[in-house]
Scaffold this motif. Sequence first.
Motif, mmCIF file in Angstrom:
data_model
loop_
_atom_site.group_PDB
_atom_site.id
_atom_site.type_symbol
_atom_site.label_atom_id
_atom_site.label_comp_id
_atom_site.label_asym_id
_atom_site.label_seq_id
_atom_site.Cartn_x
_atom_site.Cartn_y
_atom_site.Cartn_z
ATOM 1 N N PRO A 84 10.301 4.520 3.884
ATOM 2 C CA PRO A 84 8.902 4.818 3.562
ATOM 3 C C PRO A 84 8.720 5.140 2.086
ATOM 4 N N ASN A 85 7.584 4.753 1.568
ATOM 5 C CA ASN A 85 7.205 5.129 0.204
ATOM 6 C C ASN A 85 6.391 6.413 0.282
ATOM 7 N N GLY A 143 2.845 6.327 2.206
ATOM 8 C CA GLY A 143 2.227 5.139 1.634
ATOM 9 C C GLY A 143 2.556 3.902 2.445
ATOM 10 N N ARG A 144 3.252 2.958 1.839
ATOM 11 C CA ARG A 144 3.642 1.723 2.506
ATOM 12 C C ARG A 144 5.154 1.667 2.688
ATOM 13 N N GLU A 145 5.571 0.836 3.620
ATOM 14 C CA GLU A 145 6.993 0.600 3.798
ATOM 15 C C GLU A 145 7.468 -0.294 2.654
ATOM 16 N N LYS A 146 8.600 0.042 2.046
ATOM 17 C CA LYS A 146 8.999 -0.596 0.794
ATOM 18 C C LYS A 146 9.383 -2.058 0.957
ATOM 19 N N ASN A 149 5.992 -3.930 2.954
ATOM 20 C CA ASN A 149 4.700 -3.554 2.392
ATOM 21 C C ASN A 149 3.669 -3.209 3.477
ATOM 22 N N THR A 150 4.157 -2.799 4.639
ATOM 23 C CA THR A 150 3.277 -2.410 5.740
ATOM 24 C C THR A 150 2.686 -1.029 5.477
ATOM 25 N N LEU A 151 1.383 -0.905 5.686
ATOM 26 C CA LEU A 151 0.724 0.382 5.485
ATOM 27 C C LEU A 151 1.139 1.336 6.599
ATOM 28 N N LEU A 152 1.697 2.470 6.230
ATOM 29 C CA LEU A 152 2.187 3.447 7.199
ATOM 30 C C LEU A 152 1.085 4.461 7.497
ATOM 31 N N HIS A 153 0.048 4.030 8.189
ATOM 32 C CA HIS A 153 -1.026 4.947 8.552
ATOM 33 C C HIS A 153 -0.585 5.799 9.735
ATOM 34 N N GLU A 196 -7.478 2.095 2.902
ATOM 35 C CA GLU A 196 -8.069 0.982 3.639
ATOM 36 C C GLU A 196 -8.753 1.449 4.929
#
Length: 405
Positions: A84-85, A143-146, A149-153, A196
């Motif tokens: 995770p970012n 944030g997003r998975e590095k 680039n999946t959004l980690l909501h 988003e």
Amino acid sequence: LVHPDLHSEVMTVEIKVEPEDVETMDIEHLKRIFVAFRVIQVGHIKLLEQSFSARFDLFVEWQDWEWCDKDFKLLKDDDTHWEPNIRFSNADDYDIKDKIYMTWPACGFIGYRATVQGEFRVNFDLRNFPFDAQKLAIQLTLGREKTTNTLLHRDIAQFRDSANHPNILMEQFSAEYTFRALRYNLYETSPLTGVEGRSMSQYELCIPVLRHYGYYVTNIYCVSMVLELLGFLVFFLKIGDPNRVMLEATLLVVMAAFKLQASNDLPRVTVLTLLDKYTLCAGLFFFVLSIYSGMSVRYAYAPQIGQEGLITEEGDNIACAVFATVWLLSHIICFIQIRQGLSERLQVVGSFGELDDQITNLFRASGVVVKDGVVQGDMFQTSQKKCVTQAALSDVSEYGNRESW
């Protein structure tokens, strides 16, 4: 729709509208990110800028059965594993270094420990200043998975407090603050403040501090009190003496400059602090006393020069008693507010967040008293470090053996 003139049978149709893009949280497949802190040093706490600097170790762990049994050294140069970012939401600037990956094959977890140094923005609550407790917060937001680039909501991944690493605050040195045990909170942002239109998971580390108020009592409260007592010198001057007005006007200007100097050390907030209330009352006291001094000169009763006025010696004595009573009552109210602010400080600290169970157990094992979830007393004085200098001197190893060396 049926026209009212038509006597036909009306059929009632129930229509269900199914939302097309509504996702529900899948608890079973939810990715949990476990975090913990070891705060090494809290630097300068900038009251005027409402920020502070800190250096700390951040522990981040998550479950990954694919990579948990591999050599942790491979994770450093690999860019295909899930990671995770993490963003520091309230940081003005920060630097991450000494990132060390770790794996736990037995339980399927991987993670890393990184040292972070930065400056973080906070919102101080100064209503009880200088008898206040403040929360120095460090906020993490997923944030997003590095890799993908999946959004980690919040429906995909969420923060959790680590059960393996207690949040540790190393010994701190400050002439202005006393540090308390670390606390944490877990939040979900609103869709408006997320990414988003999605709610994001947040982890907030709280570093509670209690302000040392001795400096402000000695240099502001006591000095203001002396100036106010000097204002009563006006009653030692004769009625009609113009020096009465000169004395009170001088003290009023000194008090205004004193108030301005004290305000320069505080941020420009709209709330009135306890210090503001006291200095404003002192200024109002001098202002009213200056008005009375002018009236005592203008409307003085002086039969020796043939002047008939409204203010006599007896009336001046009554005015002195009234001003003394008002001054005493105002300081009693001020003292009650200060006592109330001091008594609420530990309650305020308890409202900052949760103590993790691991650090609570460590406190009790070290003799630190924890009552109602709040550490009592100075935890650094209670759990003092042990000096092992003499024991180390008696430990002779091969390094100290000159013959073998």
